[in-house]
Design an enzyme around this catalytic site. Structure first.
Site, PDB file in Angstrom:
ATOM      1  N   SER A 127     -47.493 -34.125 -52.276  1.00 35.43           N
ATOM      2  CA  SER A 127     -47.308 -34.365 -50.721  1.00 35.43           C
ATOM      3  C   SER A 127     -48.854 -34.742 -50.348  1.00 35.43           C
ATOM      4  O   SER A 127     -48.961 -35.394 -49.296  1.00 35.43           O
ATOM      5  CB  SER A 127     -47.282 -32.924 -50.125  1.00 35.43           C
ATOM      6  OG  SER A 127     -45.964 -32.434 -50.027  1.00 35.43           O
TER       7      SER A 127
ATOM      8  N   HIS B 249     -41.646 -39.061 -52.535  1.00 32.89           N
ATOM      9  CA  HIS B 249     -41.987 -37.835 -51.564  1.00 32.89           C
ATOM     10  C   HIS B 249     -40.498 -37.451 -50.869  1.00 32.89           C
ATOM     11  O   HIS B 249     -40.114 -38.064 -49.925  1.00 32.89           O
ATOM     12  CB  HIS B 249     -43.025 -38.257 -50.616  1.00 32.89           C
ATOM     13  CG  HIS B 249     -43.401 -37.136 -50.071  1.00 32.89           C
ATOM     14  ND1 HIS B 249     -43.391 -37.042 -48.636  1.00 32.89           N
ATOM     15  CD2 HIS B 249     -43.720 -35.669 -50.574  1.00 32.89           C
ATOM     16  CE1 HIS B 249     -44.052 -35.612 -48.226  1.00 32.89           C
ATOM     17  NE2 HIS B 249     -44.073 -35.075 -49.362  1.00 32.89           N
TER      18      HIS B 249
ATOM     19  N   GLU C 267     -39.825 -40.977 -48.949  1.00 35.11           N
ATOM     20  CA  GLU C 267     -40.811 -41.887 -48.926  1.00 35.11           C
ATOM     21  C   GLU C 267     -41.051 -42.412 -50.258  1.00 35.11           C
ATOM     22  O   GLU C 267     -41.574 -41.510 -51.140  1.00 35.11           O
ATOM     23  CB  GLU C 267     -42.372 -41.303 -48.430  1.00 35.11           C
ATOM     24  CG  GLU C 267     -41.944 -40.894 -46.686  1.00 35.11           C
ATOM     25  CD  GLU C 267     -43.306 -39.945 -46.100  1.00 35.11           C
ATOM     26  OE1 GLU C 267     -43.788 -40.433 -44.957  1.00 35.11           O
ATOM     27  OE2 GLU C 267     -44.099 -39.490 -46.965  1.00 35.11           O
TER      28      GLU C 267
HETATM   29  P1  NAD Z   1     -43.060 -24.445 -56.278  1.00 37.58           P
HETATM   30  O1  NAD Z   1     -44.338 -23.814 -56.170  1.00 37.58           O
HETATM   31  O2  NAD Z   1     -41.696 -24.135 -55.476  1.00 37.58           O
HETATM   32  O3  NAD Z   1     -42.632 -24.901 -57.833  1.00 37.58           O
HETATM   33  C1  NAD Z   1     -43.609 -25.458 -58.506  1.00 37.58           C
HETATM   34  C2  NAD Z   1     -43.344 -25.260 -60.151  1.00 37.58           C
HETATM   35  O4  NAD Z   1     -43.697 -26.002 -60.836  1.00 37.58           O
HETATM   36  C3  NAD Z   1     -43.055 -23.763 -60.325  1.00 37.58           C
HETATM   37  O5  NAD Z   1     -41.678 -23.296 -60.810  1.00 37.58           O
HETATM   38  C4  NAD Z   1     -43.930 -23.622 -61.608  1.00 37.58           C
HETATM   39  O6  NAD Z   1     -43.425 -22.689 -62.506  1.00 37.58           O
HETATM   40  C5  NAD Z   1     -43.721 -25.152 -62.070  1.00 37.58           C
HETATM   41  N1  NAD Z   1     -44.922 -25.614 -63.177  1.00 37.58           N
HETATM   42  C6  NAD Z   1     -46.090 -25.321 -63.042  1.00 37.58           C
HETATM   43  N2  NAD Z   1     -46.781 -25.747 -63.990  1.00 37.58           N
HETATM   44  C7  NAD Z   1     -45.812 -26.440 -64.671  1.00 37.58           C
HETATM   45  C8  NAD Z   1     -45.695 -27.413 -65.759  1.00 37.58           C
HETATM   46  N3  NAD Z   1     -46.942 -27.516 -66.463  1.00 37.58           N
HETATM   47  N4  NAD Z   1     -44.575 -27.980 -66.302  1.00 37.58           N
HETATM   48  C9  NAD Z   1     -43.660 -27.736 -65.522  1.00 37.58           C
HETATM   49  N5  NAD Z   1     -43.622 -27.068 -64.459  1.00 37.58           N
HETATM   50  C10 NAD Z   1     -44.454 -26.598 -64.180  1.00 37.58           C
HETATM   51  O7  NAD Z   1     -43.711 -25.873 -55.407  1.00 37.58           O
HETATM   52  P2  NAD Z   1     -42.801 -27.042 -54.547  1.00 37.58           P
HETATM   53  O8  NAD Z   1     -42.888 -26.338 -53.092  1.00 37.58           O
HETATM   54  O9  NAD Z   1     -41.488 -27.199 -55.325  1.00 37.58           O
HETATM   55  O10 NAD Z   1     -43.773 -28.191 -54.680  1.00 37.58           O
HETATM   56  C11 NAD Z   1     -43.684 -28.906 -55.868  1.00 37.58           C
HETATM   57  C12 NAD Z   1     -44.262 -30.317 -55.562  1.00 37.58           C
HETATM   58  O11 NAD Z   1     -43.429 -30.887 -54.453  1.00 37.58           O
HETATM   59  C13 NAD Z   1     -45.627 -30.173 -55.171  1.00 37.58           C
HETATM   60  O12 NAD Z   1     -46.212 -31.408 -55.420  1.00 37.58           O
HETATM   61  C14 NAD Z   1     -45.673 -30.345 -53.731  1.00 37.58           C
HETATM   62  O13 NAD Z   1     -46.685 -30.705 -52.985  1.00 37.58           O
HETATM   63  C15 NAD Z   1     -44.477 -31.376 -53.301  1.00 37.58           C
HETATM   64  N6  NAD Z   1     -43.781 -31.101 -52.072  1.00 37.58           N
HETATM   65  C16 NAD Z   1     -43.265 -29.940 -51.666  1.00 37.58           C
HETATM   66  C17 NAD Z   1     -42.919 -29.857 -50.335  1.00 37.58           C
HETATM   67  C18 NAD Z   1     -42.283 -28.696 -49.839  1.00 37.58           C
HETATM   68  O14 NAD Z   1     -41.895 -28.599 -48.516  1.00 37.58           O
HETATM   69  N7  NAD Z   1     -42.358 -27.504 -50.488  1.00 37.58           N
HETATM   70  C19 NAD Z   1     -42.300 -31.068 -49.706  1.00 37.58           C
HETATM   71  C20 NAD Z   1     -42.646 -32.129 -50.173  1.00 37.58           C
HETATM   72  C21 NAD Z   1     -43.115 -32.234 -51.552  1.00 37.58           C
END
Ligand code: NAD
Length: 282
Positions: free
Chosen positions: A119, A140, A152
């Site tokens: 993000s 995204h 996106e």
């Molecule tokens: P989250 O914390 O729910 O999940 C992240 C996961 O990544 C965890 O399960 C963790 O164990 C895993 N992880 C950490 N290190 C790792 C590795 N080396 N290899 C494999 N897995 C690993 O986070 P999320 O909310 O799902 O966000 C993930 C990505 O998506 C981020 O970059 C975030 O900015 C982006 N994003 C989030 C949202 C939102 O609303 N939450 C929206 C759009 C984009």
């Protein structure tokens, strides 16, 4: 290139949703997390979500069965070697993402496209960690992934047109509507949405109207489905503050300064719905 297998790195909130829509679209999906529990939770959550869709008659039971059968989970990066397209959706941390991407490129097939769901990290900066940055792109998705239609697609400076076209096609194949965006903080949606919410917090801070009046104003006067202060509580005030601080630092423009009231709320531990208190009580 025909994409048959999608690899997903990270089975948190976003990775789980992305895995679900790819599997429903008939793709083979390999999900990799470092945490076994996160992988187990992902399968549980996808199963529950698909069962609900069957109940609501949005998908056939056979689609649910086939989708679940097409997902495999792993803690091993090398299990992604057969993927045609890999989406990185791990924890939002620049150093972590750079390490993952380098490791990923070393095992991925030469024709594999690598996308990030970040993000806030610069897609151009992440591309620079790879030896073939032309095959790297931002994809995204929005939360909750199975519900939100938009993706996106972010071009890094290094991204090739062929990579962009294949990513756009994949987004459509999994049922989403893509928009193309050049890399910049917040891309398009958060760039517009977050300063709008921040401005609503300034309006509250200046005492121009009550929280209820501000939210009613934007719902009834701008046809927004939810008011900006209620939306801030939903997103999380800490997340909102972090986004505004990134904009402020990256654009070096005072128009992005976080509202002092937002900072004050975060300092108090009033983070929105997740703590039971934000602009509203829950
Ligand atoms: P989250 O914390 O729910 O999940 C992240 C996961 O990544 C965890 O399960 C963790 O164990 C895993 N992880 C950490 N290190 C790792 C590795 N080396 N290899 C494999 N897995 C690993 O986070 P999320 O909310 O799902 O966000 C993930 C990505 O998506 C981020 O970059 C975030 O900015 C982006 N994003 C989030 C949202 C939102 O609303 N939450 C929206 C759009 C984009």
């Amino acid at each position: 290139m025909a994409i048959e297998t999608v690899g997903i790195i990270g089975s948190g909130l976003m990775g789980t949703g992305i895995a679900q829509i790819c599997a429903v679209a008939g793709l083979k999906v390999i999900v990799r997390d470092i945490n076994e529990d996160a992988l187990a939770r992902a399968i549980k959550s996808i199963t529950a979500s698909l069962s609900k869709l069957v109940e609501k008659q949005k998908i056939e039971d056979s689609v649910k069965t086939a989708a679940l059968a097409s997902i495999t989970t792993t803690t091993e990066m090398k299990a992604l070697a057969s993927a045609d397209f890999i989406i990185e959706a791990a924890t939002e941390n620049l150093g972590l993402k750079q390490t993952i991407l380098k490791e990923m490129e070393s095992i991925a097939s030469p024709s594999c496209i690598i996308a990030t769901n970040t993000s806030s990290v610069s897609v151009t900066k992440l591309a620079a960690t790879l030896s073939k940055p032309d095959r790297f792109i931002g994809m995204h998705f929005f939360n909750p992934v199975p519900v939100m239609s938009l993706v996106e697609i972010i071009r890094a400076v290094q991204t090739s047109e062929a990579t962009f076209a294949e990513t756009e096609a994949l987004a459509r194949r999994v049922g989403k509507t893509p928009i193309g965006v050049k890399n910049a903080p917040g891309f398009v949606v958060n760039r517009i949405l977050c300063p709008m919410i921040n401005e609503a917090i300034f309006v509250l801070q200046e005492g121009l109207a009550s929280r209820e009046e501000i939210d009613a104003g934007m719902k009834l006067g701008a046809n927004h489905p939810i008011g900006p202060l209620a939306l801030a509580d939903l997103i999380g005030l800490d997340t909102m503050l972090a986004v505004m601080n990134v904009f402020y630092a990256d654009f070096k423009d005072p128009k992005y300064r976080p509202a002092p009231l937002l900072q004050e709320m975060v300092d108090a531990g009033y983070l929105g719905r997740k703590t039971g208190r934000g602009f509203y009580q829950y």
